[in-house]
Design an enzyme around this catalytic site. Structure first.
Site, mmCIF file in Angstrom:
data_model
loop_
_atom_site.group_PDB
_atom_site.id
_atom_site.type_symbol
_atom_site.label_atom_id
_atom_site.label_comp_id
_atom_site.label_asym_id
_atom_site.label_seq_id
_atom_site.Cartn_x
_atom_site.Cartn_y
_atom_site.Cartn_z
ATOM 1 N N PHE A 5 2.170 -3.379 3.879
ATOM 2 C CA PHE A 5 2.483 -4.642 4.537
ATOM 3 C C PHE A 5 3.998 -4.799 4.692
ATOM 4 C CE2 PHE A 5 -1.541 -7.232 3.240
ATOM 5 C CZ PHE A 5 -2.254 -6.566 4.223
ATOM 6 N N HIS A 20 -9.853 1.979 0.036
ATOM 7 C CA HIS A 20 -8.402 1.765 0.099
ATOM 8 C C HIS A 20 -7.955 1.247 -1.263
ATOM 9 C CE1 HIS A 20 -4.436 0.997 1.181
ATOM 10 N NE2 HIS A 20 -4.573 0.138 2.171
ATOM 11 N N CYS A 44 0.795 -1.227 0.000
ATOM 12 C CA CYS A 44 0.000 0.000 0.000
ATOM 13 C C CYS A 44 0.830 1.282 0.000
ATOM 14 C CB CYS A 44 -0.944 -0.005 1.190
ATOM 15 S SG CYS A 44 -1.941 -1.513 1.266
#
Length: 403
Positions: free
Chosen positions: A391, A332, A170
């Protein structure tokens, strides 16, 4: 660091196409989330019961004939995003000024064109010997690689400089700004097209659901009763070059990166990586935390991530900071979150309109006064920031200002 001028910037999300669509929806507090109507071929099931930020019309976008080998949902969105807000003209100006070989392409994505790969496996054609063959229309290796996006953007723009696809979950399309700054600083390029694209697919929807991170209702970042994220898709780009002494426009002033590697999907409990990234970005920009007027938070609406980010922000910034998450508007968007939320930070810097946080009503007691749920505020800014945390502890913070 020497500032990098932003000659053009754009985003296409569930809110619409181009900067004005984003700004209008933010101002009107109109969300782009809808009940999930995206059926993943590879899953073979009905759509998940959740809310998504889907970009309308991608199914009908047609790439030019010479770009047809790259056709996929992800590359269609890249093509669509490139058409807005003067990006093509800015690319042409960079080519004219420096030559195509001196303009880099640095793009971020989390899943690239994996949706096309899912479809290929879902439609395997069984031969007489029992083996499966990928359908002819999807037997295109160009789309089944993590670098499909970078390769496509280079072909679509005619740029011939260094070409990099960043995949750090992300934070991918936030880190592209840092990568571009290093390429230009090292003399390997004079300008760069940066951006990111990610699209919905089965691996995204069912993968995050398997992690028990997807909410059944629209996401509520930093709310005391938040239950998870809403997934979205988006694409966006910016054109960067060295700022001159005559520049007074928008620019990248600093970046900070960290990799705490605490856990594959859980942030460091003390926000170590988040703090390092934010402090490094401020230091590189040469400013104090109190000088930042707006911070676009990563704010995914998952219980652990929001609490950690809120604590890190409260430890670093004064109460006067206006910080919020815009994922209630767009969802998201994973590898595209960095560029989308950088565009929103740049809009706040340019127009002085600071969005709050949508769908959230009761603040988590762990949140500091920096995190705002209210309507947009009008305030002149000197600096705006964006946080993107991925992550594996892959974190990136960016500082934008004027040259």
């Amino acid at each position: 660091m020497p500032p990098l001028a932003i000659r053009a910037y754009t985003a296409t999300t569930a809110l619409g196409r181009g900067r004005e669509a984003q700004a209008t929806a933010l101002r009107e507090r109109r969300s782009g989330l809808r009940r999930n109507d995206f059926a993943a071929l590879a899953a073979g099931e009905a759509p998940l019961d959740c809310w998504i930020g889907r970009v309308d019309g991608l199914e009908h976008v047609q790439l030019p004939a010479d770009l047809a080998p790259w056709d996929s949902r992800n590359n269609r969105l890249a093509w669509l995003a490139l058409q807005h807000d003067g990006v093509e003209a800015a690319i042409a100006a960079m080519i004219n000024r420096y030559g195509a070989a001196r303009v880099a392409v640095v793009v971020g994505t989390s899943t690239s064109s994996i949706g096309a790969s899912e479809e290929a496996y879902a439609r395997l054609e069984r031969g007489t010997d029992g083996t499966g063959q990928i359908p002819v229309d999807l037997a295109r290796p160009l789309v089944h690689t993590p670098h499909s996006l970078g390769d496509f953007v280079r072909a679509a723009t005619g740029l011939q400089g260094p070409c990099v696809t960043v995949a750090t979950a992300c934070s991918s399309s936030a880190k592209v700004f840092a990568q571009a700054a290093r390429l230009i600083g090292a003399g390997l390029a004079d300008a760069a097209l940066v951006g990111g694209v990610d699209t919905l697919c089965g691996s995204v929807l069912f993968g995050f659901n398997a992690l028990q991170l997807v909410a059944a209702e629209p996401c509520r970042p930093f709310d005391a009763e938040r239950s998870g994220l809403s997934l979205g898709e988006a694409g966006g780009f910016a054109v960067l070059e060295r700022a001159t002494t005559d520049d007074n426009g928008l620019c990248l002033r600093g970046y900070g990166e960290s990799s705490d590697a605490h856990h594959m999907s859980t942030p460091h409990p003390d926000g170590l990586g988040a703090r390092l990234a934010m402090r490094d970005a401020l230091a590189r920009a040469g400013i104090a935390a109190a000088e930042v007027g707006y911070l676009n938070l990563h704010g995914t609406a998952t219980p652990a991530n929001d609490a950690v980010e809120a604590a890190a922000v409260a430890a670093l910034f004064p109460d006067t900071l206006h910080a919020g998450s815009t994922k209630g508007w767009t969802g998201h968007t994973l590898g595209a979150a960095g560029i989308v939320e950088s565009v929103i930070a740049l809009l706040a810097l340019e127009h002085g309109e600071l969005p709050g946080t949508l769908h959230s009503a009761r603040a988590d007691p762990a949140c500091g006064p920096q995190i705002r749920f209210d309507n947009a505020q009008a305030r002149g800014l000197r600096y705006a920031m964006n946080n993107s945390f991925g992550f594996g502890g892959n974190n990136c913070s960016l500082v934008f200002g004027r040259a």
